[in-house]
Design a protein around this motif. Structure first.
Motif, PDB file in Angstrom:
ATOM      1  N   LEU A 184       0.853  -1.194   0.000  1.00 34.08           N
ATOM      2  CA  LEU A 184       0.000   0.000   0.000  1.00 34.08           C
ATOM      3  C   LEU A 184       0.891   1.246   0.000  1.00 34.08           C
ATOM      4  O   LEU A 184       1.810   1.360   0.819  1.00 34.08           O
ATOM      5  CB  LEU A 184      -0.902  -0.017   1.249  1.00 34.08           C
ATOM      6  CG  LEU A 184      -1.902   1.132   1.371  1.00 34.08           C
ATOM      7  CD1 LEU A 184      -2.976   1.012   0.269  1.00 34.08           C
ATOM      8  CD2 LEU A 184      -2.569   1.089   2.748  1.00 34.08           C
ATOM      9  N   PRO A 185       0.667   2.184  -0.934  1.00 34.77           N
ATOM     10  CA  PRO A 185       1.509   3.397  -0.997  1.00 34.77           C
ATOM     11  C   PRO A 185       1.515   4.145   0.329  1.00 34.77           C
ATOM     12  O   PRO A 185       0.549   4.126   1.090  1.00 34.77           O
ATOM     13  CB  PRO A 185       0.865   4.220  -2.114  1.00 34.77           C
ATOM     14  CG  PRO A 185       0.129   3.213  -2.952  1.00 34.77           C
ATOM     15  CD  PRO A 185      -0.348   2.163  -2.006  1.00 34.77           C
ATOM     16  N   ASN A 186       2.661   4.812   0.577  1.00 35.48           N
ATOM     17  CA  ASN A 186       2.842   5.649   1.764  1.00 35.48           C
ATOM     18  C   ASN A 186       2.804   4.835   3.067  1.00 35.48           C
ATOM     19  O   ASN A 186       2.352   5.324   4.103  1.00 35.48           O
ATOM     20  CB  ASN A 186       1.802   6.774   1.817  1.00 35.48           C
ATOM     21  CG  ASN A 186       1.868   7.660   0.584  1.00 35.48           C
ATOM     22  OD1 ASN A 186       2.965   8.044   0.143  1.00 35.48           O
ATOM     23  ND2 ASN A 186       0.720   7.981   0.011  1.00 35.48           N
ATOM     24  N   THR A 187       3.183   3.553   2.957  1.00 35.55           N
ATOM     25  CA  THR A 187       3.299   2.716   4.163  1.00 35.55           C
ATOM     26  C   THR A 187       4.743   2.241   4.278  1.00 35.55           C
ATOM     27  O   THR A 187       5.566   2.474   3.396  1.00 35.55           O
ATOM     28  CB  THR A 187       2.359   1.489   4.096  1.00 35.55           C
ATOM     29  OG1 THR A 187       2.699   0.700   2.945  1.00 35.55           O
ATOM     30  CG2 THR A 187       0.899   1.933   4.013  1.00 35.55           C
ATOM     31  N   ARG A 188       5.019   1.580   5.367  1.00 34.62           N
ATOM     32  CA  ARG A 188       6.382   1.103   5.602  1.00 34.62           C
ATOM     33  C   ARG A 188       6.529  -0.361   5.183  1.00 34.62           C
ATOM     34  O   ARG A 188       5.608  -1.154   5.317  1.00 34.62           O
ATOM     35  CB  ARG A 188       6.757   1.245   7.076  1.00 34.62           C
ATOM     36  CG  ARG A 188       6.765   2.678   7.575  1.00 34.62           C
ATOM     37  CD  ARG A 188       7.222   2.726   9.027  1.00 34.62           C
ATOM     38  NE  ARG A 188       7.151   4.086   9.554  1.00 34.62           N
ATOM     39  CZ  ARG A 188       6.083   4.598  10.149  1.00 34.62           C
ATOM     40  NH1 ARG A 188       4.993   3.863  10.290  1.00 34.62           N
ATOM     41  NH2 ARG A 188       6.109   5.842  10.594  1.00 34.62           N
TER      42      ARG A 188
END
Length: 704
Positions: free
Chosen positions: A616-620
């Motif tokens: 998922l974008p903008n996750t670690r």
């Protein structure tokens, strides 16, 4: 075919003649080789009978009155006679009971006389001794009646013996003919060759016992000669038996000569043509039998040959050839033919005896199998023994009715319980067999009831376990069919998409009116789609090779820490563009392992690419490499962009993606290839899903 068969039968006939000569030589050679009529068993039996009878019946007949005077009675004999029928009171009571109810004077007088006699037996020894002496005298008289009868028989049937004998004690001489005639046989009796002595006539055991033991009489010894004249041999009483012996003698040597001729002929024909007793069809059927059965048939056939040939010997030799059993000859001939056929069939396998191809081995296996489950074997054996003795006891009660005293309790306490136990076990076994047949037809149904802890119950439990595995197998098979369908669909979709683009833009390039910019754009798209198609095909080819094991690993000592650092550096540019925040925990200490560096790099590469595509974008994204308990443990975690579903293991299937709508560029083979490579290295790859958290753990043994 007929000529070889006739030759085989002729050889068998010669063999039977050889066996006949051999048996005749063994059985009758002692009677004819180097022997004459006077050495025969028949003559010696007649001579022995004459020797024992001449003294007892003619030469030394005792005087009956003298024998009676020598009769003695002992105290033991008196007691035996007195108590023969019990004590005094017992014998008196027996007499009274015999005459009970009889009141006439004659019966009473007879009863009183018997009671008086019994009473006197117990009072007077002399009275008892006189009675015993009278009994013995009666036995002597009976002996002499037998002696007189035997004497008359002897005088009428003396077989032509001439004798001249002298009583060694009294010097009295006895003769019945002249010894100066031509003699065919003569036997001397003297101190050098034993004296002649008679025997007590043995027509009655009682008679001989009284004369020899009670009277103590023994016959005197005689010396002299017993002879047979030539005239008696030629035309007298002994002529027939003498001629019969000579005829048997001629047959004996005739059989031996025929046997020698048969042996020479047999050897000649056997050496001349060795293609005898050949029958391929019979050989094939014979070799289909167990080896020990073949040998038993072989030796039984030999036994039949010798037994039947011995019957032929008796018919030819002792019945003058007038009573030859033709049927026996046919049996001997057929058995001999079968022996030769078997010899030809057996001799090729003398050096290759296979114990496992025997009936005894199959019986041994059956017996061993009977006790594979020792409890069942022992229980069955006990039940068979009980049933046998139960049946035996039932028959015994028919013969001896009093045995029912034991039979009834044994039936109630042992027989009926064992029978009910047997019926119960058989019923339970039948239910399990029916359930097994249903499962063989594919009907799963309910579980089998497990009763107790018997071997049959254990089998029922095993059958239930098999049922569960079949259900699981059916479930896996349904899943496999579903995944196979999805595989075909996905492969078709992933291959068709770039191929459609290639075909479309190829058609556009054929249009001469397009501009140079459009042409360059179309060529760029064709290049991209071609490379995409190439990647798909190469990945598919590689994962197929790994799945079938047709791939070799070039294992070397590799630093896994450095390899992971290189893989991350390789994708650093993509990582920067992805908007994902990668948290990498890698120590500086080397972690060494024997792996194929290129293949293991592919594992790391595929896992990193998987996060770039599906995180998922903008996750670690977390990457961790550590050494734990002798293993290198690599963990990569991310938040999934798409819903992963419940069965995370399906993600390692070929062409399986978390992006079920297939909007991403992935081939769906990344995790499948990684899984295959790890498996080939003997490591493990495990995936876990917790909501949207997707975690992959890879383990491989390290070098300590």
């Amino acid at each position: 075919m007929k000529k070889p068969m006739i030759k085989d039968i002729m050889l068998s006939l010669l063999a039977v003649m050889m066996v006949l000569a051999f048996i005749t030589l063994i059985r009758d050679g002692g009677n004819y080789i180097g022997k004459n009529y006077f050495d025969s068993d028949e003559f010696n039996a007649e001579l022995s009978s004459f020797e024992s009878s001449i003294v007892s019946l003619i030469l030394a007949v005792p005087d009956s009155e003298e024998l009676k005077k020598n009769i003695t009675v002992t105290a033991e004999e008196i007691d035996e006679h007195r108590y023969r029928f019990g004590s005094l009171q017992n014998q008196l009571d027996s007499i009274i009971s015999q005459y009970e109810g009889r009141t006439d004077e004659a019966s009473l007088a007879e009863r009183n006389k018997k009671m008086e006699d019994i009473t006197k037996n117990f009072e007077d020894n002399v009275y008892v001794a006189d009675k015993i002496r009278l009994e013995k005298e009666k036995q002597v008289d009976e002996y002499f009646l037998v002696l007189e009868r035997r004497k008359n028989e002897f005088l009428n049937y003396d077989k032509g013996f001439i004798y001249k004998l002298k009583n060694k004690e009294t010097g009295e001489e006895f003769t019945n003919g002249e010894m100066n005639t031509n003699l065919a046989y003569k036997k001397e009796y003297s101190s050098k060759s034993n004296y002649l002595r008679g025997n007590v006539i043995n027509d009655s055991i009682d008679n001989s016992w009284y004369v020899q033991n009670l009277v103590g009489y023994t016959h005197p010894q005689f010396e002299g000669t017993i002879a047979v004249s030539e005239a008696n041999i030629k035309n007298g009483d002994r002529a027939n038996s003498y001629q019969y012996f000579k005829k048997e003698e001629r047959f004996f040597f005739g059989i031996l000569i025929l046997g020698v001729i048969a042996a020479i002929t047999f050897i000649f024909f056997w050496r001349k043509d060795k293609s005898h007793f050949q029958l391929e069809e019979g050989k094939r059927k014979y070799h289909s039998l167990p080896i020990d059965v073949q040998w038993v048939l072989f030796f039984v056939s030999i036994f039949i040959v010798f037994t039947a040939t011995n019957e032929l010997r008796i018919g030819i030799l002792h019945y003058g050839g007038y009573d030859i059993p033709i049927f026996t000859l046919i049996i001997a001939l057929l058995a001999a033919t079968f022996v030769f056929y078997q010899w030809e069939w057996l001799k090729g396998g003398f050096g290759s005896f296979d114990w496992k191809n025997t009936l005894l081995y199959s019986w041994y296996n059956s017996l061993e199998g009977f006790f594979l489950k020792r409890t069942i074997g022992v229980q069955t054996l006990i039940m068979l023994i009980v049933i046998f003795f139960w049946g035996f006891g039932t028959l015994l009660t028919l013969v001896q009715p009093y045995a029912i005293i034991v039979w009834v309790p044994a039936t109630i306490l042992i027989g009926i319980p064992v029978l009910m136990f047997l019926l119960s076990r058989m019923s339970y076994l039948n239910r399990i067999m029916v359930k097994t047949e249903e499962m063989a037809r594919g009907v799963i149904g309910n579980e089998v009831e497990v009763r107790g802890k018997s071997p049959i119950a254990e089998h029922a439990a095993s059958l239930n376990g098999l049922r569960d595995r079949i259900k699981s197998s059916h479930s896996e098979q349904a899943k496999s069919e579903r995944l196979k369908t999805e595989l075909i669909t996905n492969v078709s979709h992933d291959l068709r998409t770039p191929l459609t683009s290639i075909i479309t833009y190829t058609d556009l390039l054929k249009n001469p009116s397009i501009t140079d910019e459009e042409r360059a754009s179309y060529i760029a798209i064709l290049d991209k789609k071609s490379m995409r198609l190439k990647t798909l095909i190469e990945d598919l080819f590689e994962v197929s090779k790994m799945a079938t094991g047709n791939i070799e690993l070039d294992k070397r000592k590799v630093d896994l820490t450095q390899l992971l650092q290189q893989a991350i550096a390789e994708h650093q540019e993509d990582i920067d563009k992805s908007g994902l925040e990668y948290r990498v925990a890698i120590g500086t200490k080397p972690i060494m392992s024997y792996v194929d560096g290129q293949k293991w790099w592919r594992v790391l590469d595929n896992l990193i690419i998987n996060t770039l595509k599906y995180a998922l974008p903008n996750t670690r994204v977390y990457l961790n490499l550590d050494q734990i308990d002798g293993e290198a443990v690599f963990i990569i975690k991310n938040i999934a962009k798409y819903e992963l579903g419940n069965d995370v293991n399906e993600l390692t299937e070929r062409f399986k993606r978390a992006d079920t709508s297939r909007h991403t560029e992935g081939s769906g083979l990344g995790l499948a290839i990684a899984q295959s490579i790890v498996d080939l290295h003997g490591g493990s790859l495990r995936m876990e899903v917790d909501g949207d958290l997707f975690k992959v753990t890879v383990k491989i043994a390290v070098i300590v």
